[in-house]
Design a protein around this motif. Structure first.
Motif, PDB file in Angstrom:
ATOM      1  N   ASP A   1       0.827  -1.210   0.000  1.00 43.43           N
ATOM      2  CA  ASP A   1       0.000   0.000   0.000  1.00 43.43           C
ATOM      3  C   ASP A   1       0.859   1.258   0.000  1.00 43.43           C
ATOM      4  N   GLU A   2       1.924   1.250   0.793  1.00 42.61           N
ATOM      5  CA  GLU A   2       2.799   2.422   0.877  1.00 42.61           C
ATOM      6  C   GLU A   2       3.516   2.666  -0.447  1.00 42.61           C
ATOM      7  N   ILE A   3       4.019   1.580  -1.057  1.00 35.76           N
ATOM      8  CA  ILE A   3       4.691   1.727  -2.350  1.00 35.76           C
ATOM      9  C   ILE A   3       3.681   2.176  -3.403  1.00 35.76           C
ATOM     10  N   GLY A   4       2.459   1.662  -3.313  1.00 39.57           N
ATOM     11  CA  GLY A   4       1.416   2.081  -4.233  1.00 39.57           C
ATOM     12  C   GLY A   4       1.150   3.576  -4.149  1.00 39.57           C
ATOM     13  N   LYS A   5       1.145   4.115  -2.941  1.00 43.93           N
ATOM     14  CA  LYS A   5       0.934   5.555  -2.761  1.00 43.93           C
ATOM     15  C   LYS A   5       2.101   6.346  -3.347  1.00 43.93           C
ATOM     16  N   ILE A   6       3.315   5.833  -3.154  1.00 45.17           N
ATOM     17  CA  ILE A   6       4.493   6.496  -3.721  1.00 45.17           C
ATOM     18  C   ILE A   6       4.406   6.514  -5.250  1.00 45.17           C
ATOM     19  N   LEU A   7       3.947   5.402  -5.824  1.00 52.24           N
ATOM     20  CA  LEU A   7       3.822   5.290  -7.276  1.00 52.24           C
ATOM     21  C   LEU A   7       2.607   6.060  -7.807  1.00 52.24           C
ATOM     22  N   GLY A   8       1.684   6.382  -6.926  1.00 55.08           N
ATOM     23  CA  GLY A   8       0.508   7.122  -7.357  1.00 55.08           C
ATOM     24  C   GLY A   8      -0.613   6.266  -7.898  1.00 55.08           C
ATOM     25  N   VAL A   9      -0.623   4.960  -7.552  1.00 56.07           N
ATOM     26  CA  VAL A   9      -1.665   4.087  -8.098  1.00 56.07           C
ATOM     27  C   VAL A   9      -3.038   4.386  -7.505  1.00 56.07           C
ATOM     28  N   ASP A  10      -3.075   5.136  -6.409  1.00 53.00           N
ATOM     29  CA  ASP A  10      -4.348   5.504  -5.802  1.00 53.00           C
ATOM     30  C   ASP A  10      -4.920   6.785  -6.406  1.00 53.00           C
ATOM     31  N   ARG A  11      -4.248   7.308  -7.419  1.00 53.92           N
ATOM     32  CA  ARG A  11      -4.711   8.515  -8.095  1.00 53.92           C
ATOM     33  C   ARG A  11      -5.456   8.153  -9.377  1.00 53.92           C
ATOM     34  N   GLU A  12      -6.025   9.169 -10.026  1.00 54.65           N
ATOM     35  CA  GLU A  12      -6.673   8.974 -11.322  1.00 54.65           C
ATOM     36  C   GLU A  12      -6.235  10.092 -12.246  1.00 54.65           C
ATOM     37  N   PHE A  13      -5.029   9.975 -12.777  1.00 53.34           N
ATOM     38  CA  PHE A  13      -4.517  10.973 -13.704  1.00 53.34           C
ATOM     39  C   PHE A  13      -5.164  10.768 -15.070  1.00 53.34           C
ATOM     40  N   GLY A  14      -5.890  11.771 -15.521  1.00 55.81           N
ATOM     41  CA  GLY A  14      -6.538  11.667 -16.822  1.00 55.81           C
ATOM     42  C   GLY A  14      -5.521  11.448 -17.922  1.00 55.81           C
ATOM     43  N   THR A  15      -5.779  10.451 -18.770  1.00 55.87           N
ATOM     44  CA  THR A  15      -4.814  10.035 -19.796  1.00 55.87           C
ATOM     45  C   THR A  15      -5.506   9.906 -21.147  1.00 55.87           C
ATOM     46  N   ILE A  16      -4.834  10.384 -22.195  1.00 57.54           N
ATOM     47  CA  ILE A  16      -5.341  10.211 -23.553  1.00 57.54           C
ATOM     48  C   ILE A  16      -4.348   9.378 -24.355  1.00 57.54           C
ATOM     49  N   LEU A  17      -4.864   8.695 -25.359  1.00 58.63           N
ATOM     50  CA  LEU A  17      -4.025   7.860 -26.223  1.00 58.63           C
ATOM     51  C   LEU A  17      -4.140   8.398 -27.645  1.00 58.63           C
ATOM     52  N   ILE A  18      -2.990   8.676 -28.249  1.00 58.24           N
ATOM     53  CA  ILE A  18      -2.933   9.182 -29.611  1.00 58.24           C
ATOM     54  C   ILE A  18      -2.381   8.090 -30.518  1.00 58.24           C
TER      55      ILE A  18
END
Length: 224
Positions: free
Chosen positions: A73-90
């Motif tokens: 869980d701690e490493i996940g928070k460091i990596l930002g997996v608990d976030r939702e960064f909006g992403t687009i694919l070109i």
């Protein structure tokens, strides 16, 4: 985040591996593990693991080791997996569609919110829950949805121009599959260039070493 305010790229690149291995241990029902046991599984030294984790404050207990679930869980928070960064694919060709379908963005801190292509024959097709839109729609889409990351599966010659344009629209990070070593001249832009062919050549190097001469592996070639 780190004690000295600076974390080496090699440490950062090992974090996803820790996260993945700890996830596998969690599925196996392992509740705690020592750095020595973890090192044996990951083919790293115990001191390397302790040094890596100490960059973020350290999470183990003397005589107990690491609590698998909490450390993950701690490493996940460091990596930002608990976030939702909006992403687009070109680029919605074969590679782009495969990435959109088979990479679970939601569990890796990103949320794929838009797919774009210049090919009118692809525009309108459905990929998962998203419909492919024309690249002409990107400015309006970015203005309305404010994505922060972009996956590039586009021709090499178009990469720099499109990346520069996307930066102006607010994109802060690129996952780049275009075979072009993208170098954005901005200090606050993150680029992860992915060269699948380079990975294959690393594999063939190992095979070349193993099958050359007397067939014994070169002592200088060590798989991490």
């Amino acid at each position: 985040m780190s004690k000295n305010g600076s974390i080496s790229n090699s440490v950062i690149k090992r974090l996803p591996r820790y996260y993945r291995f700890l996830g596998e241990l969690k599925k196996q029902g392992v509740e705690r593990i020592s750095s020595r046991e973890l090192s044996q599984r990951m083919k790293l030294t115990a001191s390397q693991i302790r040094q890596d984790l100490n960059c973020f404050g350290g999470f183990g207990q003397q005589g107990y080791g690491y609590h698998v679930d909490e450390l993950r869980d701690e490493i996940g928070k460091i990596l930002g997996v608990d976030r939702e960064f909006g992403t687009i694919l070109i680029g919605a060709g074969n590679l782009g569609r495969a990435i959109a379908r088979h990479i679970n963005f939601d569990t890796r801190g990103c949320k794929l919110i838009g797919i774009f292509d210049v090919d009118d024959q692809l525009v309108g097709r459905q990929v998962g829950d998203l419909q492919i839109r024309h690249t002409d729609d990107i400015p309006e889409f970015c203005a309305e949805n404010h994505p922060l990351a972009a996956v590039l599966c586009i021709p090499k010659e178009a990469t720099q121009k499109i990346a520069d344009t996307l930066v102006v629209m607010g994109i802060k990070a690129f996952w780049n599959f275009s075979h072009y070593d993208l170098s954005i001249g901005y200090d606050d832009i993150i680029v992860e260039n992915v060269h699948l062919g380079d990975s294959l050549l690393t594999l063939t190097y190992g095979l070349n070493v193993l099958t050359s001469g007397d067939g014994e592996e070169d002592d200088d070639y060590v798989e991490e």
